[in-house]
Design a protein around this motif. Structure first.
Motif, PDB file in Angstrom:
ATOM      1  N   MET A  57       1.195  -0.996  -0.020  1.00 21.32           N
ATOM      2  CA  MET A  57      -0.470   0.038   0.057  1.00 21.32           C
ATOM      3  C   MET A  57       0.759   0.852  -0.249  1.00 21.32           C
ATOM      4  SD  MET A  57      -2.404   1.215   2.823  1.00 21.32           S
ATOM      5  CE  MET A  57      -1.140   1.678   4.146  1.00 21.32           C
ATOM      6  N   PHE A  58       2.016   1.753   0.990  1.00 17.23           N
ATOM      7  CA  PHE A  58       2.978   2.636   0.495  1.00 17.23           C
ATOM      8  C   PHE A  58       4.031   2.638  -0.606  1.00 17.23           C
ATOM      9  CE2 PHE A  58       1.195   2.838   5.674  1.00 17.23           C
ATOM     10  CZ  PHE A  58       1.570   4.142   5.652  1.00 17.23           C
ATOM     11  N   THR A  59       4.214   1.581  -0.303  1.00 16.63           N
ATOM     12  CA  THR A  59       4.965   1.788  -2.077  1.00 16.63           C
ATOM     13  C   THR A  59       3.934   2.159  -3.302  1.00 16.63           C
ATOM     14  OG1 THR A  59       5.955  -0.337  -1.290  1.00 16.63           O
ATOM     15  CG2 THR A  59       5.894   0.309  -3.382  1.00 16.63           C
ATOM     16  N   ALA A  60       2.580   2.248  -3.182  1.00 19.10           N
ATOM     17  CA  ALA A  60       2.061   1.875  -4.562  1.00 19.10           C
ATOM     18  C   ALA A  60       1.975   3.560  -4.045  1.00 19.10           C
ATOM     19  CB  ALA A  60       1.099   1.670  -4.239  1.00 19.10           C
ATOM     20  N   LEU A  61       1.236   4.082  -2.602  1.00 20.06           N
ATOM     21  CA  LEU A  61       0.863   5.755  -2.424  1.00 20.06           C
ATOM     22  C   LEU A  61       1.893   6.849  -2.996  1.00 20.06           C
ATOM     23  CD1 LEU A  61      -0.780   5.327   0.764  1.00 20.06           C
ATOM     24  CD2 LEU A  61      -1.929   6.075  -1.189  1.00 20.06           C
ATOM     25  N   ILE A  62       3.202   5.914  -2.042  1.00 22.36           N
ATOM     26  CA  ILE A  62       4.524   6.335  -2.830  1.00 22.36           C
ATOM     27  C   ILE A  62       4.972   6.883  -4.233  1.00 22.36           C
ATOM     28  CG2 ILE A  62       7.264   6.683  -2.168  1.00 22.36           C
ATOM     29  CD1 ILE A  62       5.433   7.824   0.201  1.00 22.36           C
ATOM     30  N   THR A  63       5.055   5.773  -4.576  1.00 23.99           N
ATOM     31  CA  THR A  63       5.024   5.899  -6.143  1.00 23.99           C
ATOM     32  C   THR A  63       3.856   7.101  -7.013  1.00 23.99           C
ATOM     33  OG1 THR A  63       5.629   3.741  -5.991  1.00 23.99           O
ATOM     34  CG2 THR A  63       5.079   4.243  -8.282  1.00 23.99           C
ATOM     35  N   ALA A  64       2.628   7.135  -6.657  1.00 28.77           N
ATOM     36  CA  ALA A  64       2.420   7.511  -7.517  1.00 28.77           C
ATOM     37  C   ALA A  64       2.429   9.176  -6.746  1.00 28.77           C
ATOM     38  CB  ALA A  64       0.746   7.571  -7.020  1.00 28.77           C
ATOM     39  N   MET A  65       2.312   9.270  -5.834  1.00 25.62           N
ATOM     40  CA  MET A  65       3.043  10.744  -5.194  1.00 25.62           C
ATOM     41  C   MET A  65       4.269  11.157  -5.933  1.00 25.62           C
ATOM     42  SD  MET A  65       2.825  12.342  -1.140  1.00 25.62           S
ATOM     43  CE  MET A  65       4.415  11.500  -0.475  1.00 25.62           C
ATOM     44  N   LEU A  66       4.702  10.995  -5.198  1.00 21.79           N
ATOM     45  CA  LEU A  66       6.642  11.267  -5.879  1.00 21.79           C
ATOM     46  C   LEU A  66       6.093  11.324  -7.670  1.00 21.79           C
ATOM     47  CD1 LEU A  66       8.332  10.505  -3.648  1.00 21.79           C
ATOM     48  CD2 LEU A  66       7.676  12.522  -3.350  1.00 21.79           C
ATOM     49  N   GLY A  67       5.531  10.301  -8.446  1.00 18.71           N
ATOM     50  CA  GLY A  67       6.018  10.131  -9.910  1.00 18.71           C
ATOM     51  C   GLY A  67       5.047  11.766 -10.455  1.00 18.71           C
ATOM     52  N   LEU A  68       3.598  11.486  -9.601  1.00 24.64           N
ATOM     53  CA  LEU A  68       2.976  12.897 -10.514  1.00 24.64           C
ATOM     54  C   LEU A  68       3.679  14.313 -10.228  1.00 24.64           C
ATOM     55  CD1 LEU A  68      -1.141  11.326  -9.567  1.00 24.64           C
ATOM     56  CD2 LEU A  68       0.121  11.548 -12.371  1.00 24.64           C
ATOM     57  N   SER A  69       3.754  14.125  -8.507  1.00 27.56           N
ATOM     58  CA  SER A  69       4.321  15.263  -8.697  1.00 27.56           C
ATOM     59  C   SER A  69       5.307  15.678  -8.869  1.00 27.56           C
ATOM     60  CB  SER A  69       5.234  15.473  -7.314  1.00 27.56           C
ATOM     61  OG  SER A  69       3.674  15.697  -5.921  1.00 27.56           O
ATOM     62  N   TYR A  70       6.479  15.274  -9.386  1.00 26.39           N
ATOM     63  CA  TYR A  70       7.499  15.629 -11.085  1.00 26.39           C
ATOM     64  C   TYR A  70       7.058  15.977 -11.771  1.00 26.39           C
ATOM     65  CZ  TYR A  70      11.720  15.400  -7.617  1.00 26.39           C
ATOM     66  OH  TYR A  70      12.508  14.777  -6.601  1.00 26.39           O
ATOM     67  N   LEU A  71       6.154  14.864 -12.295  1.00 28.33           N
ATOM     68  CA  LEU A  71       5.575  15.038 -13.694  1.00 28.33           C
ATOM     69  C   LEU A  71       5.185  16.511 -14.346  1.00 28.33           C
ATOM     70  CD1 LEU A  71       4.464  11.735 -14.709  1.00 28.33           C
ATOM     71  CD2 LEU A  71       6.023  12.812 -15.737  1.00 28.33           C
TER      72      LEU A  71
END
Length: 681
Positions: A57-71
């Motif tokens: 769960m935390f892996t998915a949340l961190i990946t989505a949050m940081l990935g979209l933030s950088y994009l």
């Protein structure tokens, strides 16, 4: 810039479906490889035995949050290209609790259940079947939980804004929390001897440091570049592009003739009972009440968006009016609001009547026999009986199914000439012993009390539309039927049943003047046979009850004026000399005219007084024909007669019915009561 399916308005396209399918397959494969095909392992988190769920769960949340933030920060994607789920506290809290309970009980969630099923797990199959049954139950109970959809609705909200933080700061703190959870999960598994192989290893330290550095990197970007709230104000370029793409889609739909439906196709779909088909009549209520396509609902154009969004399982929607102009304009506007599967009826109601409902014998050109059979089938369905083609004259003319064909009061001479017509339903509202002994041929017995019950704690209230429609279905009544209500010596019995038809939007009903007693006194035919009945499916959605008011509305008029309140109980009850309720007296400011004053009793039967007598009597009580008039008695029964007189016989346009009446008013100690008799008339 990356353009998303959502941003381009093509989220319902085949390309989007294929992309979602591929992503879903890979996601399911990843879950299976992670061991999520086992409910035992999934449930392990509740026993602090296997923390894989937490880590994933935390892996998915961190990946989505940081990935979209950088994009977003790099300008590769705009917030307007993303869908942000609105915050609806009530629905989301209740839904989360239900989801959690289901997860604890079964060890599956819908996604992992599908993974488990793919792995051949029987319990996953049972869970998914339960989810399907739950969805069906939710659909059936949707009217009861509909209010939950907007309970605590707050629009699109972001946690970092609510905390007064920048997105970079929130992302870093959330990543720090996730790192702590990773370490904690590994520690717990190590203590339980069920895993924890990465605890305090160089890999976990390096992984944690990399995450924190990656999250901290967001601080180098200006805050304005990381403001997700800009989703509400997309750049002119992206907005113009999205609008242009949407308009292209609409034009493509028109070019491919995918924006309208032919009358014959609609007729066949309705006859076949197509699930999810919604037919919406956008004409005025008066036009709708005179005639409408069977199964259609009447919705004002301005309320179409709200109405369509309220439907839980809408399929195809067909809009119609007399012509095509207004439906086409409404369809275009709704398309831009995101509504799909919208059609307009070719040539509107006029075309539908010409194509499907016009008898073959009246057409200018010969009709092939197979099409003539279709016409008869359509007419039989939409008029409920082919007998409606009859040209038996009524009051000097041909009965047309497209208009209200009845006066509100019909005479025995007229009814005698209509017996035997299949589109005529006669309801006898006398007592059952009286009906069993003798009734008008073909008449159906109905108890007045079967239309009433306890509603919100108040006894003897007219039942809700759903229950009334079911009752009419049991009697084999269709929306297009002409209904004659036959009272005994209590005319209010007939008018109360009339209120039920009024609530359902069934305007084509009438009361037999003089009732059964007049019929019998004229030696007209009677019998004691029970008529055969074929159960119908009377629709619920046709009616709009804009005439029933509650105590709050009445109290508002008492405080602020603006309405004539007519208390139609006997004078002694109005004056407080007699009482069979919680308190004696009347509503302050109410005028008393007992309902019995409108009735003329002879030795043989009771009937309403002439229109001239009634008009003179009420003109002395009501200042003008445009005045708002509220009628009430003890339980709405007697007041239904006064409503009938004022609204239908005398044509007062603004008549309201306080159904709960003195029963409710007297039982509410906070409401004022007057015991003076000075206002009695």
């Amino acid at each position: 810039m990356i353009e998303t399916f959502f941003g381009s308005g093509t989220i319902g396209s085949p390309q989007a479906f294929v992309a979602a399918l591929v992503i879903g397959l890979f996601f399911g494969f990843a879950l299976e490889r992670a061991g999520f095909g086992s409910s035992r392992r999934l449930a392990g988190i509740f026993y602090f035995r296997d923390m894989a769920v937490l880590k994933v769960m935390f892996t998915a949340l961190i990946t989505a949050m940081l990935g979209l933030s950088y994009l977003i920060a790099l300008g590769w994607i705009e917030p307007s290209q993303l869908y942000f789920m609105p915050t609806v506290y009530g629905a989301q809290v209740v839904g989360g609790l239900l989801f959690g309970v289901g997860f604890v009980m079964s060890g599956w969630c819908p996604g992992t259940g599908a993974v488990g099923l793919a792995s051949g797990k029987l319990d996953a199959l049972l869970f998914l079947l339960g989810a399907v049954l739950g969805s069906v139950l939710f659909n059936e109970l949707f009217p009861l939980v509909k209010s939950l959809y907007s309970w605590g609705e707050s629009g699109v909200r972001f946690v970092y804004n609510a905390l007064g933080m920048s997105l970079a700061a929130f992302a870093f703190l959330f990543t720090l929390m996730a790192v702590g959870c990773f370490w904690g999960a590994e520690y717990i598994e190590k203590k339980k001897s069920t895993g924890g192989a990465c605890f305090n290893t160089p890999f976990l330290k390096a992984f944690s440091l990399a995450l924190l550095i990656f999250a901290g990197g967001l601080f180098i970007f200006p805050t304005s570049q990381l403001d997700l709230a800009s989703e509400g104000r997309p750049s002119p370029r992206s907005r113009a592009a999205a609008v242009a793409e949407m308009e292209k889609g609409l034009l493509q739909l028109v070019q491919e003739a995918g924006d309208h439906m032919e009358p014959a196709e609609l007729a066949d779909r309705l006859m076949n009972g197509e699930p999810g088909l919604v037919v919406v009549d956008i004409r005025t209520p008066d036009e709708y009440n005179r005639f409408h396509i069977r199964g259609a609902v009447n919705v004002p154009i301005t309320q179409l968006d709200e109405y369509l969004r309220s439907l839980p399982d809408r399929g195809i929607t067909v809009l119609y009016s007399n012509g095509m102009t207004h439906p086409a304009q409404a369809r275009d506007a709704l398309f831009r609001m995101g509504h799909q599967n919208l059609y307009i009826l070719t040539d509107g109601l006029t075309g539908f009547m010409e194509t499907c409902l016009k008898p073959a014998s009246l057409r200018t050109e010969p009709v092939p026999e197979d099409f003539a059979r279709k016409i008869r089938a359509w007419r039989n369905f939409f008029y409920a009986s082919a007998a409606r083609e009859s040209t038996v004259p009524a009051q000097g003319g041909v009965i047309s199914p497209f208009e209200r064909t009845l006066p509100w009061l019909v005479e025995t001479d007229w009814l005698s000439g209509q017996l035997g017509r299949e589109d005529l339903k006669i309801l006898d509202v006398r007592s059952q012993p009286e009906y069993n002994s003798s009734h008008i041929p073909g008449a159906i017995y109905v108890s007045v009390e079967s239309f009433r019950g306890v509603v919100r704690g108040v006894p003897s209230m007219l039942l809700p539309s759903e229950m009334l429609a079911l009752h009419l279905s049991q009697m084999g009544i269709h929306p297009q039927d002409r209904v004659i209500i036959v009272p005994g010596d209590k005319i209010q019995d007939a008018t109360l049943v009339g209120m039920a038809f009024q609530r359902l939007g069934h305007q084509n009903y009438a009361v037999l003047n003089g009732g059964f007693d007049k019929w019998a006194s004229e030696n007209r035919p009677v019998d004691a046979a029970l008529p055969p009945i074929v159960e119908s499916r009377y629709p619920v959605g046709n009616g709009v009850d804009d005439f029933t008011v509650d105590y709050l509305k009445v109290h508002d008029f008492v405080k602020n004026g603006g309405a004539v309140i007519l208390d139609v109980r006997p004078a002694d009850y109005y004056a407080g000399k007699k009482s069979d309720e919680a308190r004696a007296g009347h509503i302050p400011g109410a005028i008393n005219r007992p309902f019995s004053e409108d009735v003329l009793k002879t030795d043989k039967y009771s009937r309403l007084k002439s229109r001239e007598e009634l008009a003179t009597a009420y003109a002395s009580l009501i200042p003008s024909r445009d005045s708002t008039v509220i009628v009430h008695c003890r339980t709405g029964h007697q007041a239904s007669q006064t409503y009938f007189v004022l609204k239908h016989l005398l044509g007062y346009p603004n008549v309201l019915w306080y159904d709960a009446g003195w029963t409710e008013w007297a039982a509410r100690p906070e409401l004022p009561v007057d015991t003076g008799a000075g206002d009695a008339k």
